[in-house]
Design an enzyme around this catalytic site. Sequence first.
Site, mmCIF file in Angstrom:
data_model
loop_
_atom_site.group_PDB
_atom_site.id
_atom_site.type_symbol
_atom_site.label_atom_id
_atom_site.label_comp_id
_atom_site.label_asym_id
_atom_site.label_seq_id
_atom_site.Cartn_x
_atom_site.Cartn_y
_atom_site.Cartn_z
ATOM 1 N N GLU A 109 46.118 -113.559 -58.665
ATOM 2 C CA GLU A 109 45.829 -114.634 -59.619
ATOM 3 C C GLU A 109 45.365 -115.895 -58.920
ATOM 4 O O GLU A 109 45.846 -116.237 -57.855
ATOM 5 C CB GLU A 109 47.068 -114.952 -60.470
ATOM 6 C CG GLU A 109 47.592 -113.779 -61.276
ATOM 7 C CD GLU A 109 46.614 -113.275 -62.337
ATOM 8 O OE1 GLU A 109 45.564 -113.908 -62.548
ATOM 9 O OE2 GLU A 109 46.900 -112.224 -62.933
ATOM 10 N N PHE B 291 44.081 -120.101 -58.614
ATOM 11 C CA PHE B 291 44.686 -121.426 -58.657
ATOM 12 C C PHE B 291 44.916 -121.927 -60.092
ATOM 13 O O PHE B 291 45.968 -122.464 -60.411
ATOM 14 C CB PHE B 291 43.751 -122.390 -57.912
ATOM 15 C CG PHE B 291 44.287 -123.771 -57.732
ATOM 16 C CD1 PHE B 291 45.368 -124.008 -56.908
ATOM 17 C CD2 PHE B 291 43.681 -124.850 -58.361
ATOM 18 C CE1 PHE B 291 45.855 -125.289 -56.718
ATOM 19 C CE2 PHE B 291 44.155 -126.143 -58.178
ATOM 20 C CZ PHE B 291 45.240 -126.363 -57.356
ATOM 21 N N ASN B 292 43.925 -121.725 -60.935
ATOM 22 C CA ASN B 292 44.007 -122.323 -62.271
ATOM 23 C C ASN B 292 44.909 -121.567 -63.225
ATOM 24 O O ASN B 292 45.504 -122.164 -64.118
ATOM 25 C CB ASN B 292 42.609 -122.522 -62.840
ATOM 26 C CG ASN B 292 41.883 -123.590 -62.052
ATOM 27 O OD1 ASN B 292 42.253 -124.757 -62.108
ATOM 28 N ND2 ASN B 292 40.900 -123.191 -61.252
ATOM 29 N N THR C 63 39.481 -119.895 -66.534
ATOM 30 C CA THR C 63 40.592 -120.855 -66.541
ATOM 31 C C THR C 63 40.202 -122.129 -65.783
ATOM 32 O O THR C 63 40.723 -123.199 -66.064
ATOM 33 C CB THR C 63 41.886 -120.274 -65.924
ATOM 34 O OG1 THR C 63 41.550 -119.553 -64.745
ATOM 35 C CG2 THR C 63 42.591 -119.354 -66.880
ATOM 36 N N PHE C 64 39.251 -122.019 -64.840
ATOM 37 C CA PHE C 64 38.748 -123.196 -64.142
ATOM 38 C C PHE C 64 38.111 -124.153 -65.167
ATOM 39 O O PHE C 64 38.357 -125.354 -65.133
ATOM 40 C CB PHE C 64 37.708 -122.738 -63.108
ATOM 41 C CG PHE C 64 37.244 -123.790 -62.150
ATOM 42 C CD1 PHE C 64 37.700 -123.796 -60.836
ATOM 43 C CD2 PHE C 64 36.329 -124.764 -62.529
ATOM 44 C CE1 PHE C 64 37.255 -124.757 -59.933
ATOM 45 C CE2 PHE C 64 35.884 -125.715 -61.644
ATOM 46 C CZ PHE C 64 36.344 -125.714 -60.334
#
Length: 436
Positions: A62, A64-65, A395-396
């Site tokens: 997974e 960072f975001n 998600t970024f």
Amino acid sequence: MAAPRLPGLPPPPLLVLIALAAAAQPPHQAAFRAGHGAASLPAAAAAAPRRRYLLYDVNPPEGFNLRRDVYIRVASLIKTLLKHEAWVLVLPPWGRLYHWQSPDIHQIRIPWFEFFDVPSLSKNIPVIEYEEFLAESGGPFIDQVYVLQSYAEGWKDGTWEEKIDERPCIDQLMYSTDKHKYYRGWFWGYEETRGMNVACLSVQGSASVIAPLLLNISARSVMLDRAENLLHDHYGGKDYWNTRRSMVFAKHLRVVGDMFRTNFLNSTDEKDRTQYSEDWTKMKVKLGTAIGGPYLGAHLRRKDFIWGHRNDVPSIQGAVETIRSLLKLHKLQRVFIATDAVAKETEELKRLLPEMVRFEPNWEELELYKDGGIAIIDQWICAHARYFIGTSVSTFSFRIHEEREILGFDPKTTYNRFCGDEESTCEQPTHWKIVY
Ligand SMILES: Nc1nc2c(ncn2[C@@H]2O[C@H](COP(=O)(O)OP(=O)(O)OP(=O)(O)O)[C@@H](O)[C@H]2O)c(=O)[nH]1
Ligand SMILES: *[C@@H]1O[C@H](CO)[C@@H](O)[C@H](O)[C@H]1NC(C)=O
Ligand SMILES: *[C@@H]1O[C@H](CO)[C@@H](O)[C@H](O)[C@H]1NC(C)=O
Ligand SMILES: [Mg+2]
């Protein structure tokens, strides 16, 4: 400790009081009370409250975001635990992320302060860095590790219920015992860290579903591995937004982003009507107040988003066409591009869109801010654009939406995404309205 006084009665001897308090609690809590009661002992022993520690980690692939999202879920668990006992969240060091591929730079055991403003996090829930945990708890030992997993049998009869049970591990356990019967495994790159106990928990439900279990065991430090298996207690509610707002980027990264805005994009908070406070608890900007800098912000997620030939992600040519029409529509001359594209694609972008602006770190900057910091600087600059367009279900991009919501942008300028070249409906992102 101030002894609670019963009205009309003389204060009973302190020891009796401690015994009374202890008797009124379930056994494990009594132990904690006894710890607090140490006020009658020499001052040194009483100085540190005997708080309990929650640690966690996320499935290695997974990014960072998504990890930022898991933090929000775990924070709501801490809030639930705090209603009963003193707990603190130990911030999981960053590192070994698949997308952090810049060679020759140290990207492991990274403390949170390199990316986030830790005093801001602390205004939401009690947090400490991992190294503080080592110092405070007396060494590299975690009393209990729970590996979270789903239920082997799936949903029974297709009906959803929240539940949690200790179960045999479904996947192969990523921890093994050493000759002293301690568990060894991946503890954020801290090789000396050991787990005293490891068990698997099948879980179905929101983060706080695990609270009764944590309150019922005596382990002082508990690590939840694969914490992404916990869902949000209440996605998009006040609690969600409070935690999200507390995740203020580290000041040194914001400063770099702001300097770039000033120097290359003619964008300053004053000119852009950005109302910003260092203290997130004091920020409450009406949507539509911020107008943003005179540039278009675009996030072009490439790499694994194009390998599968997804139909909701455009070709480079398709993206450039969209950018050109948006520049025209919004009467803007400049476009800032955040992307994880490979060199071949960015060259194509530059050829088709020579006026584009990117934040291109030199080696010193990369070493200093790391891949995670560069991504934050990209997000910060996109968050201040007059108009933003992101990539479908990235998600970024979602984290940029939230940042703009906090800054008070008109939702029309935020919840936009590129469409695939052949995509017919091209549904646009949902507006998650900020709640205070
Ligand atoms: N600097 C920079 N890095 C990016 C950009 N887009 C993606 N990345 C990198 O690629 C990663 C995104 O991929 P993942 O690791 O899968 O995870 P994610 O951060 O949860 O985000 P998504 O995959 O986009 O949903 C980010 O964490 C960044 O490290 C960008 O525009 N700028
Ligand atoms: C608490 O622990 C006891 C003893 O281990 C167990 O019998 C009981 O079911 C537990 N209760 C909860 C709510 O987990
Ligand atoms: C910067 O923006 C201001 C308006 O906010 C404008 O008057 C000025 O001409 C701009 N400067 C450049 C170099 O684009
Ligand atoms: Mg991802």
